[in-house]
Design a protein around this motif. Structure first.
Motif, PDB file in Angstrom:
ATOM      1  N   LEU A   1       0.814  -1.212   0.000  1.00  0.00           N
ATOM      2  CA  LEU A   1       0.000   0.000   0.000  1.00  0.00           C
ATOM      3  C   LEU A   1       0.848   1.263   0.000  1.00  0.00           C
ATOM      4  N   GLU A   2       2.052   1.170   0.511  1.00  0.00           N
ATOM      5  CA  GLU A   2       2.896   2.346   0.666  1.00  0.00           C
ATOM      6  C   GLU A   2       3.774   2.591  -0.557  1.00  0.00           C
ATOM      7  N   VAL A   3       4.212   3.824  -0.684  1.00  0.00           N
ATOM      8  CA  VAL A   3       5.284   4.129  -1.630  1.00  0.00           C
ATOM      9  C   VAL A   3       6.579   3.589  -1.040  1.00  0.00           C
ATOM     10  N   GLY A   4       7.373   2.948  -1.870  1.00  0.00           N
ATOM     11  CA  GLY A   4       8.664   2.498  -1.379  1.00  0.00           C
ATOM     12  C   GLY A   4       8.700   1.029  -1.048  1.00  0.00           C
TER      13      GLY A   4
ATOM     14  N   ASP B   1       5.448  -3.372   5.733  1.00  0.00           N
ATOM     15  CA  ASP B   1       6.721  -3.204   6.425  1.00  0.00           C
ATOM     16  C   ASP B   1       6.450  -3.123   7.929  1.00  0.00           C
ATOM     17  N   TYR B   2       7.049  -4.021   8.695  1.00  0.00           N
ATOM     18  CA  TYR B   2       6.830  -4.071  10.148  1.00  0.00           C
ATOM     19  C   TYR B   2       7.110  -2.727  10.814  1.00  0.00           C
ATOM     20  N   GLN B   3       8.179  -2.053  10.386  1.00  0.00           N
ATOM     21  CA  GLN B   3       8.573  -0.793  11.018  1.00  0.00           C
ATOM     22  C   GLN B   3       7.565   0.328  10.786  1.00  0.00           C
ATOM     23  N   HIS B   4       6.717   0.191   9.762  1.00  0.00           N
ATOM     24  CA  HIS B   4       5.790   1.270   9.422  1.00  0.00           C
ATOM     25  C   HIS B   4       4.379   1.052   9.950  1.00  0.00           C
ATOM     26  N   LEU B   5       4.115  -0.124  10.529  1.00  0.00           N
ATOM     27  CA  LEU B   5       2.745  -0.427  10.940  1.00  0.00           C
ATOM     28  C   LEU B   5       2.246   0.505  12.047  1.00  0.00           C
ATOM     29  N   GLN B   6       3.155   0.919  12.923  1.00  0.00           N
ATOM     30  CA  GLN B   6       2.747   1.761  14.041  1.00  0.00           C
ATOM     31  C   GLN B   6       2.697   3.248  13.686  1.00  0.00           C
ATOM     32  N   LYS B   7       3.109   3.598  12.478  1.00  0.00           N
ATOM     33  CA  LYS B   7       3.140   5.004  12.087  1.00  0.00           C
ATOM     34  C   LYS B   7       1.772   5.468  11.598  1.00  0.00           C
ATOM     35  N   PRO B   8       1.515   6.793  11.604  1.00  0.00           N
ATOM     36  CA  PRO B   8       0.241   7.309  11.078  1.00  0.00           C
ATOM     37  C   PRO B   8       0.041   6.883   9.626  1.00  0.00           C
ATOM     38  N   LYS B   9      -1.172   6.518   9.304  1.00  0.00           N
ATOM     39  CA  LYS B   9      -1.476   5.990   7.965  1.00  0.00           C
ATOM     40  C   LYS B   9      -2.167   7.085   7.160  1.00  0.00           C
ATOM     41  N   MET B  10      -1.337   7.918   6.525  1.00  0.00           N
ATOM     42  CA  MET B  10      -1.836   9.043   5.754  1.00  0.00           C
ATOM     43  C   MET B  10      -1.557   8.822   4.279  1.00  0.00           C
ATOM     44  N   LEU B  11      -2.468   9.317   3.458  1.00  0.00           N
ATOM     45  CA  LEU B  11      -2.321   9.176   2.013  1.00  0.00           C
ATOM     46  C   LEU B  11      -1.342  10.209   1.451  1.00  0.00           C
ATOM     47  N   LEU B  12      -0.864   9.913   0.247  1.00  0.00           N
ATOM     48  CA  LEU B  12      -0.051  10.888  -0.478  1.00  0.00           C
ATOM     49  C   LEU B  12      -0.835  12.186  -0.672  1.00  0.00           C
ATOM     50  N   PRO B  13      -0.170  13.332  -0.704  1.00  0.00           N
ATOM     51  CA  PRO B  13       1.274  13.560  -0.555  1.00  0.00           C
ATOM     52  C   PRO B  13       1.714  13.800   0.882  1.00  0.00           C
TER      53      PRO B  13
ATOM     54  N   GLY C   1       1.293  11.745   3.418  1.00  0.00           N
ATOM     55  CA  GLY C   1       1.812  10.488   3.937  1.00  0.00           C
ATOM     56  C   GLY C   1       2.412   9.641   2.839  1.00  0.00           C
ATOM     57  N   ASN C   2       2.505   8.345   3.105  1.00  0.00           N
ATOM     58  CA  ASN C   2       3.156   7.436   2.167  1.00  0.00           C
ATOM     59  C   ASN C   2       2.213   6.425   1.543  1.00  0.00           C
ATOM     60  N   LEU C   3       0.918   6.446   1.898  1.00  0.00           N
ATOM     61  CA  LEU C   3      -0.010   5.468   1.366  1.00  0.00           C
ATOM     62  C   LEU C   3      -0.461   5.827  -0.042  1.00  0.00           C
ATOM     63  N   ARG C   4      -0.462   4.836  -0.924  1.00  0.00           N
ATOM     64  CA  ARG C   4      -0.931   5.049  -2.294  1.00  0.00           C
ATOM     65  C   ARG C   4      -2.446   4.908  -2.403  1.00  0.00           C
ATOM     66  N   GLU C   5      -3.056   4.230  -1.453  1.00  0.00           N
ATOM     67  CA  GLU C   5      -4.505   4.142  -1.382  1.00  0.00           C
ATOM     68  C   GLU C   5      -4.895   3.911   0.075  1.00  0.00           C
ATOM     69  N   PRO C   6      -6.175   4.089   0.434  1.00  0.00           N
ATOM     70  CA  PRO C   6      -6.569   3.969   1.836  1.00  0.00           C
ATOM     71  C   PRO C   6      -6.184   2.629   2.440  1.00  0.00           C
ATOM     72  N   PHE C   7      -5.923   2.638   3.748  1.00  0.00           N
ATOM     73  CA  PHE C   7      -5.506   1.427   4.443  1.00  0.00           C
ATOM     74  C   PHE C   7      -6.589   0.350   4.382  1.00  0.00           C
ATOM     75  N   SER C   8      -7.826   0.753   4.230  1.00  0.00           N
ATOM     76  CA  SER C   8      -8.929  -0.207   4.126  1.00  0.00           C
ATOM     77  C   SER C   8      -8.821  -1.073   2.861  1.00  0.00           C
ATOM     78  N   SER C   9      -8.034  -0.638   1.893  1.00  0.00           N
ATOM     79  CA  SER C   9      -7.859  -1.428   0.663  1.00  0.00           C
ATOM     80  C   SER C   9      -7.176  -2.756   0.936  1.00  0.00           C
ATOM     81  N   ARG C  10      -6.593  -2.904   2.128  1.00  0.00           N
ATOM     82  CA  ARG C  10      -5.928  -4.167   2.455  1.00  0.00           C
ATOM     83  C   ARG C  10      -6.888  -5.348   2.397  1.00  0.00           C
ATOM     84  N   TRP C  11      -8.164  -5.103   2.591  1.00  0.00           N
ATOM     85  CA  TRP C  11      -9.139  -6.200   2.602  1.00  0.00           C
ATOM     86  C   TRP C  11      -9.388  -6.751   1.192  1.00  0.00           C
TER      87      TRP C  11
END
Length: 364
Positions: free
Chosen positions: A59-62, A166-178, A180-190
Motif C-alpha cells: 500500500l505504501e510508496v517504497g 513493512d513491520y517498522q511502518h505499521l505503528q506510524k500514522p497511515k496518511m495518504l499521499l502527498p 503520507g506514504n499510502l498510495r490508497e486507503p488502508f482499508s484497501s488491504r481487505w
C-alpha cells in the motif's frame, strides 16, 4: 555511523509540511476511493485471465520487500510451470512491452526486472506499463504470471493477491499521499488474499505479533504471515560470491538508492561502527559525478581497511557502461537479501501458493 543531519529540526519541518499537504491528501484519497468503487461496481473493467496470475504489492510508496518476495515465488514455482514475471519497469527510459536479455540494462527495463533476469536467466522477465497487454503477450508461451508491484493496477484482477506490510511502518500514522506514504486507503488491504508482514525482528514476541494483528485486522479468509530479511553472503558486481566478512575495524562506504536503507544500515552496524552512507532517492540513476564523489571520499579515507557495499537493486543501476571504468577501480561488494518466514510459517505459505497454482489448468 557518520551523519551531519540536524534530525530534530528536519523531523519537525517534515511534520509541519505533512499538515500543509493534508488537504491534498484528502482530495487524492477521494479520487482513489471513487476509482476503486468504479472497479468494484464493474463500471471500470477489471480483466481476469484463464491462467494463474499472482500479484505481489503493498500500500505504501517504497520498499516493503516486494522484490525478495517475487524472487521467493520464482524459486518456489519455476520448476512446475512455464513462469514469467511482469513488472512496470519503473525508471526505465523505454516504453511498451519488452523482455529482458543478456544485454538489457536497468536503463532499458528497470532495476528490479534487471535484478530478476540476472538471478534467474532461465525465467522470462518482462516489462510493460499496461499489465493487461503484457499478460496477453506472455500467456501465449507461459502458464503462470507473477506481477511485481501491481496491487494498485486494478485493470487486472489477479487470481491471488499477496499484500506486504513493512513491520517498522505499521505503528506510524497511515496518511495518504502527498502528506503520507499510502498510495490508497488502508482499508484497501481487505482486497488482498494473503498478507505478509515483512522486515520483522527475527525474535518476534507474541505481544508484538498481537499488535500487528490489531493494526491490520485481517478478515477470516486472509491468512497473515510474518517474515524477516535473510541476509545472504556478499557478492561482487558480477554476482560471484565473496568468501569474506566485514572486519570490525573496517570503514564501510554504503551506497544506496532505495526507499528504506535503514534495515541494511542496522545489519552492517552489527559488524562495523564506521559507516559512511551515500544515500540517494529510490531508483536513483547514478551518474559519473556520484561515483567520482564516492571514489574521492574513499581515496581520502585513512582507514587501512575500507570497502564499499551496495544493494542488489542498486548494483543493476551501477552496471551501465559509462560507470563501469570508474567502478572497476573500487572494491564494491553487493549485499543480497532473501525472505525468512517466522513461526514456522514457510510450509503453510508454500502450500497455499502451490495449491492455488495446482487448481488452475496447465495450459491456456
Amino acid at each position: 555511523m557518520i551523519t551531519n543531519l540536524p534530525f530534530p529540526i528536519f523531523t519537525a519541518s517534515m511534520q509541519y509540511l505533512r499538515w500543509l499537504l493534508f488537504p491534498f491528501s484528502l482530495l487524492y484519497g477521494l479520487v482513489i476511493i471513487i476509482r476503486n468503487w468504479f472497479y468494484d461496481a464493474g463500471l471500470f473493467k477489471s480483466r481476469e485471465f484463464d491462467l494463474p496470475v499472482i500479484c505481489v504489492g503493498n500500500l505504501e510508496v517504497g520498499g516493503a520487500g516486494k522484490s525478495p518476495m517475487t524472487e521467493y515465488l520464482v524459486r518456489l514455482l519455476k520448476n512446475d510451470r512455464e513462469l514469467a514475471t511482469l513488472s512496470r519497469g519503473y525508471g526505465r527510459k523505454t516504453k511498451g512491452f519488452l523482455t529482458a536479455n543478456a544485454t538489457a540494462t536497468a536503463t532499458e527495463i528497470g532495476d528490479e526486472p534487471s535484478q530478476f533476469y540476472h538471478k534467474f536467466p532461465d525465467v522470462t522477465v518482462a516489462v510493460c506499463e499496461d499489465r493487461v497487454a503484457g499478460i496477453n503477450q506472455l500467456k501465449i508461451n507461459h502458464n503462470l504470471i507473477l506481477l511485481d508491484d501491481a496491487f494498485q493496477h486494478r485493470a487486472v484482477k489477479p487470481g491471488l493477491s499477496i499484500l506486504l506490510f513493512d513491520y517498522q511502518h505499521l505503528q506510524k500514522p497511515k496518511m495518504l499521499l502527498p502528506a503520507g506514504n499510502l498510495r490508497e486507503p488502508f482499508s484497501s488491504r481487505w482486497r488482498a488474499d494473503v498478507m505478509v508482514i515483512t522486515k520483522c525482528p527475527t525474535e518476534l514476541s507474541e505481544e508484538q505479533m498481537m499488535r500487528c494483528y490489531q493494526q491490520i485486522s485481517p478478515l477470516n479468509l486472509q491468512p497473515l504471515f510474518f517474515s524477516a530479511i535473510a541476509y545472504q553472503p556478499l557478492q561482487d558486481l558480477q554476482g560471484n560470491r565473496i568468501n569474506k566478512l566485514i572486519d570490525a575495524d573496517a570503514t564501510v562506504f554504503l551506497l544506496t538508492g532505495i526507499a528504506n536503507p535503514k534495515p541494511l544500515m542496522q545489519h552492517i552496524s552489527k559488524y562495523s561502527a564506521g559507516i559512511i552512507h551515500h544515500n540517494y532517492p529510490d531508483h536513483h540513476q547514478f551518474s559519473l559525478k556520484n561515483i567520482a564523489k564516492l571514489a574521492d571520499e574513499f581515496a581520502a579515507c585513512k582507514s587501512t581497511k575500507k570497502i564499499i557495499i551496495t544493494t542488489e537493486k542498486d548494483a543493476q543501476r551501477l552496471g551501465v557502461h559509462e560507470l563501469l571504468p570508474a567502478l572497476a577501480q573500487l572494491p564494491v561488494w553487493v549485499q543480497p537479501i532473501g525472505v525468512q518466514f517466522l513461526n514456522n510459517g514457510q510450509p503453510a505459505f508454500d502450500q497455499l501458493i502451490k495449491n492455488y497454482v495446482r487448481e488452475h489448468p496447465q495450459h491456456n
